[in-house]
Structure formats: C-alpha cells, structure tokens
Design a protein around this motif. Structure first.
Motif, PDB file in Angstrom:
ATOM      1  N   ARG A   1      -0.193   3.239   3.066  1.00  0.00           N
ATOM      2  CA  ARG A   1      -0.181   1.383   3.639  1.00  0.00           C
ATOM      3  C   ARG A   1       1.889   0.922   3.509  1.00  0.00           C
ATOM      4  NH1 ARG A   1      -4.319  -2.342   1.673  1.00  0.00           N
ATOM      5  NH2 ARG A   1      -6.022  -0.770   0.875  1.00  0.00           N
TER       6      ARG A   1
ATOM      7  N   THR B   1      -1.668  -2.209   6.373  1.00  0.00           N
ATOM      8  CA  THR B   1      -1.667  -1.808   7.019  1.00  0.00           C
ATOM      9  C   THR B   1      -1.574  -0.057   6.468  1.00  0.00           C
ATOM     10  OG1 THR B   1      -1.516  -2.903   8.823  1.00  0.00           O
ATOM     11  CG2 THR B   1      -2.449  -0.667   9.439  1.00  0.00           C
ATOM     12  N   ARG B   2      -3.198   0.663   6.118  1.00  0.00           N
ATOM     13  CA  ARG B   2      -3.739   2.003   6.256  1.00  0.00           C
ATOM     14  C   ARG B   2      -3.150   2.601   6.987  1.00  0.00           C
ATOM     15  NH1 ARG B   2      -7.627  -0.925   3.894  1.00  0.00           N
ATOM     16  NH2 ARG B   2      -8.352  -0.516   1.255  1.00  0.00           N
ATOM     17  N   TYR B   3      -2.577   3.952   6.907  1.00  0.00           N
ATOM     18  CA  TYR B   3      -2.125   4.856   7.808  1.00  0.00           C
ATOM     19  C   TYR B   3      -2.349   6.200   7.092  1.00  0.00           C
ATOM     20  CZ  TYR B   3       0.794   1.464   9.926  1.00  0.00           C
ATOM     21  OH  TYR B   3       1.408   0.645  10.906  1.00  0.00           O
TER      22      TYR B   3
END
Length: 95
Positions: free
Chosen positions: A23, A28-30
């Motif tokens: 994150r 936001t997740r990556y």
C-alpha cells in the motif's frame, strides 16, 4: 486483470498470507507480479477447482509448486482453446 470483484480480493487478503499487496501512503493497494500470481493460484483453487477456503489453504500449504504448474497449464490450454474458437468463427464468417 483476473476478472475478480474487489470484495473477493479483499476477502482473500484476509484468508491467504500469500495475497498481500503493498500500500502507498494513501492506502491504495499495489499488486506485484508475485501478488498477481498468488491471486491467480487462489482463483484456480477456489473458482476453477471448486475448493472451499480451508481446502485451498491446505493445498497451498502442502503442494504450492504443483498447483502453480497445473494452473499455468490450464491457463495455456484455455488460451489455445480461445484462439481456436476465434479461428473457427472466422472460418464460419467466410462461408
């Protein structure tokens, strides 16, 4: 990329330690390529083979390497089938 609902990904994050995206500061997740591979394997077990979460966790614990190879083989065969179907559809249009 894998056609999974966001809620499914979030649930799998809680159930499978191998599905753990990074994150950023905003939350936001990556997903790394390894994360995507882990999700693909879990999807193969749960959706394609129809295993319950507990059974999928056990399969991953026992034989992760074998599952990965099977999932890759099925993905390759599915791509070949789709391509052959496209060719058949093209041939039918020519008639």
């Amino acid at each position: 990329m894998l056609g999974l609902p966001v809620s499914t990904l979030r649930f799998w994050e809680t159930q499978f330690p191998s599905v753990c995206p990074k994150r950023n500061a905003g939350g936001t997740r990556y997903y790394t390529p390894q994360d995507i591979e882990a999700v693909r394997i879990v999807s193969f077990l749960v959706r394609d083979r129809g295993l319950r979460i507990e059974a999928a966790q056990e399969e991953l614990r026992i034989n992760r390497e074998g599952i990965s190879r099977k999932a890759e083989a099925i993905a390759g065969l599915t791509a070949v089938r789709d391509r052959l179907q496209e060719l058949l559809d093209s041939l039918h249009k020519l008639r």
